[in-house]
Structures are given as structure tokens and as C-alpha cells.
Design a protein around this motif. Structure first.
Motif, PDB file in Angstrom:
ATOM      1  N   ASN A 299       0.820  -1.207   0.000  1.00 13.47           N
ATOM      2  CA  ASN A 299       0.000   0.000   0.000  1.00 13.47           C
ATOM      3  C   ASN A 299       0.860   1.266   0.000  1.00 13.47           C
ATOM      4  O   ASN A 299       2.089   1.211  -0.084  1.00 13.47           O
ATOM      5  N   GLN A 300       0.200   2.436   0.113  1.00 13.30           N
ATOM      6  CA  GLN A 300       0.895   3.723   0.033  1.00 13.30           C
ATOM      7  C   GLN A 300       1.922   3.923   1.130  1.00 13.30           C
ATOM      8  O   GLN A 300       2.887   4.667   0.957  1.00 13.30           O
ATOM      9  N   HIS A 301       1.711   3.266   2.261  1.00 16.72           N
ATOM     10  CA  HIS A 301       2.603   3.445   3.408  1.00 16.72           C
ATOM     11  C   HIS A 301       3.705   2.399   3.451  1.00 16.72           C
ATOM     12  O   HIS A 301       4.408   2.277   4.464  1.00 16.72           O
ATOM     13  N   GLY A 302       3.855   1.637   2.364  1.00 13.62           N
ATOM     14  CA  GLY A 302       4.911   0.641   2.310  1.00 13.62           C
ATOM     15  C   GLY A 302       4.605  -0.614   3.081  1.00 13.62           C
ATOM     16  O   GLY A 302       5.516  -1.391   3.379  1.00 13.62           O
ATOM     17  N   GLN A 303       3.341  -0.830   3.436  1.00 12.55           N
ATOM     18  CA  GLN A 303       2.952  -2.011   4.190  1.00 12.55           C
ATOM     19  C   GLN A 303       2.213  -2.994   3.282  1.00 12.55           C
ATOM     20  O   GLN A 303       1.512  -2.595   2.354  1.00 12.55           O
ATOM     21  N   MET A 304       2.379  -4.290   3.569  1.00 10.19           N
ATOM     22  CA  MET A 304       1.698  -5.313   2.798  1.00 10.19           C
ATOM     23  C   MET A 304       0.220  -5.375   3.223  1.00 10.19           C
ATOM     24  O   MET A 304      -0.090  -5.383   4.415  1.00 10.19           O
ATOM     25  N   ARG A 305      -0.646  -5.397   2.238  1.00 10.66           N
ATOM     26  CA  ARG A 305      -2.075  -5.479   2.519  1.00 10.66           C
ATOM     27  C   ARG A 305      -2.674  -6.637   1.718  1.00 10.66           C
ATOM     28  O   ARG A 305      -2.319  -6.855   0.567  1.00 10.66           O
ATOM     29  N   THR A 306      -3.595  -7.359   2.357  1.00 14.17           N
ATOM     30  CA  THR A 306      -4.261  -8.491   1.728  1.00 14.17           C
ATOM     31  C   THR A 306      -5.767  -8.237   1.654  1.00 14.17           C
ATOM     32  O   THR A 306      -6.390  -7.894   2.667  1.00 14.17           O
ATOM     33  N   VAL A 307      -6.310  -8.408   0.466  1.00 18.54           N
ATOM     34  CA  VAL A 307      -7.754  -8.243   0.243  1.00 18.54           C
ATOM     35  C   VAL A 307      -8.306  -9.563  -0.280  1.00 18.54           C
ATOM     36  O   VAL A 307      -7.786 -10.125  -1.244  1.00 18.54           O
ATOM     37  N   HIS A 308      -9.360 -10.055   0.374  1.00 19.99           N
ATOM     38  CA  HIS A 308      -9.999 -11.302  -0.045  1.00 19.99           C
ATOM     39  C   HIS A 308     -11.170 -10.980  -0.978  1.00 19.99           C
ATOM     40  O   HIS A 308     -11.941 -10.043  -0.740  1.00 19.99           O
ATOM     41  N   SER A 309     -11.316 -11.776  -2.035  1.00 20.10           N
ATOM     42  CA  SER A 309     -12.438 -11.624  -2.961  1.00 20.10           C
ATOM     43  C   SER A 309     -13.215 -12.940  -3.048  1.00 20.10           C
ATOM     44  O   SER A 309     -12.601 -14.028  -3.104  1.00 20.10           O
ATOM     45  N   ILE A 310     -14.524 -12.831  -3.036  1.00 23.84           N
ATOM     46  CA  ILE A 310     -15.398 -14.005  -3.083  1.00 23.84           C
ATOM     47  C   ILE A 310     -15.398 -14.585  -4.502  1.00 23.84           C
ATOM     48  O   ILE A 310     -15.534 -13.854  -5.482  1.00 23.84           O
ATOM     49  N   THR A 311     -15.247 -15.903  -4.580  1.00 20.70           N
ATOM     50  CA  THR A 311     -15.281 -16.571  -5.888  1.00 20.70           C
ATOM     51  C   THR A 311     -16.555 -17.387  -6.087  1.00 20.70           C
ATOM     52  O   THR A 311     -16.957 -17.630  -7.218  1.00 20.70           O
ATOM     53  N   SER A 312     -17.200 -17.809  -5.004  1.00 19.98           N
ATOM     54  CA  SER A 312     -18.461 -18.551  -5.118  1.00 19.98           C
ATOM     55  C   SER A 312     -19.252 -18.397  -3.824  1.00 19.98           C
ATOM     56  O   SER A 312     -18.693 -18.091  -2.768  1.00 19.98           O
ATOM     57  N   CYS A 313     -20.564 -18.619  -3.913  1.00 17.68           N
ATOM     58  CA  CYS A 313     -21.462 -18.473  -2.762  1.00 17.68           C
ATOM     59  C   CYS A 313     -22.310 -19.741  -2.604  1.00 17.68           C
ATOM     60  O   CYS A 313     -22.525 -20.497  -3.551  1.00 17.68           O
ATOM     61  N   HIS A 314     -22.804 -19.952  -1.382  1.00 18.68           N
ATOM     62  CA  HIS A 314     -23.688 -21.077  -1.130  1.00 18.68           C
ATOM     63  C   HIS A 314     -24.542 -20.787   0.098  1.00 18.68           C
ATOM     64  O   HIS A 314     -24.274 -19.849   0.859  1.00 18.68           O
ATOM     65  N   CYS A 315     -25.593 -21.590   0.287  1.00 19.95           N
ATOM     66  CA  CYS A 315     -26.454 -21.443   1.452  1.00 19.95           C
ATOM     67  C   CYS A 315     -25.772 -22.062   2.661  1.00 19.95           C
ATOM     68  O   CYS A 315     -25.230 -23.165   2.596  1.00 19.95           O
ATOM     69  N   GLN A 316     -25.832 -21.332   3.757  1.00 24.25           N
ATOM     70  CA  GLN A 316     -25.181 -21.814   4.975  1.00 24.25           C
ATOM     71  C   GLN A 316     -26.030 -21.477   6.175  1.00 24.25           C
ATOM     72  O   GLN A 316     -26.782 -20.510   6.175  1.00 24.25           O
ATOM     73  N   SER A 317     -25.918 -22.315   7.196  1.00 24.17           N
ATOM     74  CA  SER A 317     -26.707 -22.116   8.399  1.00 24.17           C
ATOM     75  C   SER A 317     -26.024 -21.125   9.314  1.00 24.17           C
ATOM     76  O   SER A 317     -24.832 -20.848   9.161  1.00 24.17           O
TER      77      SER A 317
END
Length: 317
Positions: A299-317
């Protein structure tokens, strides 16, 4: 021409004439159904209490048949009855004393009446004009969709985007009509759902409102993923050793749709299938992420950043 030939010619002309009359009569009936049989009926819905504690009911309307079969609007029961009382407390007291009577079974609408279509096999009775009323309730403002007009529209068998006009700030200097769009009905066990959205700006007395509109629809299961893009700043090392700031686009995704409760019975009686001996504790009700992938960057401050992205969805309890 002999008598037999003359009689045959007369019958032929008579048949053609009657066919034209019947055809015109059918067209007139279809035109009448399209214009007059599908009308708006009053349908009051209780939405809460205003800031003074007074019950508030809104006539949201209902598109219903006025031709052929019964066209009685559904009874509104307590929502309509409580309008006669000055407060909800008085209404509840009156109901306890027997003042609010339930509709008799004889007047209940029959299933055959509900399913009867005044528009014919190829048309359906739908709203053509809807306005959005803003009502100030005790817990805050609320938007209510109110049907203004109805008409018979062609029944759509494919999954497509359909126009849906909504009027905002009705009868004010800021009145605006926006096609928010919608999707056609479900088909073959799937749902026709919105998969792409855009925004429309509507000017208001205090600010500019952002209205979400449907751009495209697709056949999906009840729980599905839609794109949702977010932007981030990242630092990239160039070949000459210079660090450059760039814009990174990540489709993080969103899960939309609902999940049916399903069958909660885990163990049925062998002698009586209608009897359930063991019920599931909770049905599946939420649509959530099933799998994801990670995007790591500086990122801009020289720090590592991780972003998760959804690839699939399902019904869950």
C-alpha cells in the motif's frame, strides 16, 4: 348455377362473414381486457406509528381483475380496522373485546379466483406506474412503493431485464421518474435475478440521492455471486528501481439471493410419513461466501495489505 351450387355458395359467404364478426368480437374483447380488466384496487398496509404515536396505513395498491370470475380484493383485516381508532392501544383493546372481527370463511377468496387471469394466457396483470412515498415514522423515515396504474402486459418466458418506472418526490418541484429496472419471473427451478447494477442521481431539497438501478439479469440459483469492484492504491517497483503509485482494481464480489428453509425433518415415521420424530435445529437461511481468493499488494505506506475476494457463494446455516 343449379340450386345445390347456389346453396353452397350462400353457406360459404355466410361462414366467411361470421368468421370475420367473431374475429372482430374477439379482438374487441382482448382490447377491452388489456385496457379495462386489469385495474388498480386499494390495498392498505400498516407500516407503523408516526412521531405522535398514531398508527399509519398506506394504500400501496394492488393490480387485480375486474372482469370474469370474482374480483374481490383481499380483506385487510386489522390493518384496515385499526384506522377507526385513535391509537394502537385503543385498537388492541377493541380487538380484545371483540370489536375487530375476523372475515368470515364464506367471504374468503377462493384459490381458483386468485389464479384467474383477466388478461388471457399470453398476458399478465402488472403495475405500470409506481411512486415512492417517504413516510416519517417514529423509528425514522421509510420509503413505500405505491402502485398508481395497472395494465395487462405481455408474459415474458425468457430471463430479461424489464422496465420498472418509479416516481420520486411525487407532486413536488423535485419530482423525477427513474427506470430502476427489474427482472422477469423465475423459470425451470431457477430465479431470474439482477447481476449488473448502475446508479441514477435524483435531486432532493437537501441533497442528491443515489438510486440503484438494474442493468442486466441472468438465470441463477437461489444463492449467487455478483461482481463488486473496489479500488486501492498500491506501490509498484519499476525496472529502473523507481517506485510508482498505481490504482489497483479488485472484484471482491458479493453474495445475493435467499435460501429456502428446506425440509427440517431428519427422521420420519416408517408407518406414517406425515409424522416427524426428529427436527433439525435451524434451517439454512443465509447466502454467504463458499470460496475466496487473496490479493496481496504494497500500500501507500509501504505495508503489505491483503484483500480477499469471493469466488463462489452457497447457502449456509
Amino acid at each position: 348455377m343449379d340450386v345445390h351450387g347456389s346453396r353452397l355458395l350462400f353457406l360459404t359467404v355466410l361462414y366467411i362473414t361470421l368468421a370475420e364478426v367473431w374475429s372482430r368480437h374477439g379482438e374487441q374483447r382482448n382490447l377491452f381486457a388489456l385496457r379495462a380488466c386489469c385495474r388498480r384496487q386499494s390495498h392498505f398496509v400498516y407500516i407503523g406509528q408516526d412521531i405522535s404515536g398514531t398508527p399509519v396505513s398506506v394504500d400501496v395498491g394492488l393490480c387485480r381483475s375486474h372482469c370474469g370470475g370474482a374480483s374481490r380484493a383481499p380483506s385487510d383485516g386489522p390493518q384496515q380496522e385499526h384506522l377507526k381508532h385513535s391509537s394502537m392501544l385503543e385498537f388492541l383493546r377493541s380487538k380484545k373485546m371483540g370489536g375487530a372481527r375476523r372475515p368470515s370463511p364464506e367471504r374468503a377468496e377462493r384459490p381458483s379466483e386468485r389464479s384467474a387471469s383477466p388478461c388471457g394466457e399470453s398476458h399478465v396483470c402488472l403495475p405500470t406506474g409506481v411512486r415512492v412515498d417517504r413516510v416519517l415514522l417514529f423509528e425514522g423515515p421509510r420509503e413505500v412503493d405505491v402502485i398508481q396504474e395497472c395494465q395487462c402486459d405481455t408474459k415474458i418466458t425468457q430471463c430479461v431485464r424489464t422496465p420498472a418506472l418509479r416516481t420520486y418526490f411525487f407532486e413536488t418541484p423535485y419530482e423525477a421518474v427513474v427506470d430502476v429496472g427489474g427482472c422477469s419471473k423465475a423459470k425451470d427451478g431457477f430465479s431470474c435475478v439482477p447481476t449488473k447494477f448502475e446508479s441514477a442521481l435524483v435531486e432532493t431539497p437537501n441533497k442528491v440521492d443515489l438510486i440503484q438501478t438494474v442493468v442486466a439479469c441472468d438465470l441463477k440459483e437461489s444463492c449467487y455471486r455478483v461482481p463488486y469492484v473496489e479500488y486501492y492504491y498500491q506501490i509498484v517497483d519499476q525496472a529502473d528501481g523507481i517506485k510508482e503509485e498505481k490504482l489497483k482494481e479488485v472484484d471482491v464480489g458479493r453474495c445475493l439471493g435467499g435460501c429456502t428453509a428446506g425440509n427440517r425433518c431428519l427422521l420420519r415415521s416408517s408407518s406414517d410419513p406425515e409424522t416427524c420424530h426428529l427436527w433439525a435445529e435451524r434451517p439454512q437461511t443465509s447466502c454467504g461466501p463458499q470460496s475466496y481468493e487473496s490479493h496481496t499488494f504494497l500500500n501507500q505506506h509501504g505495508q503489505m495489505r491483503t484483500v480477499h475476494s469471493i469466488t463462489s457463494c452457497h447457502c449456509q446455516s
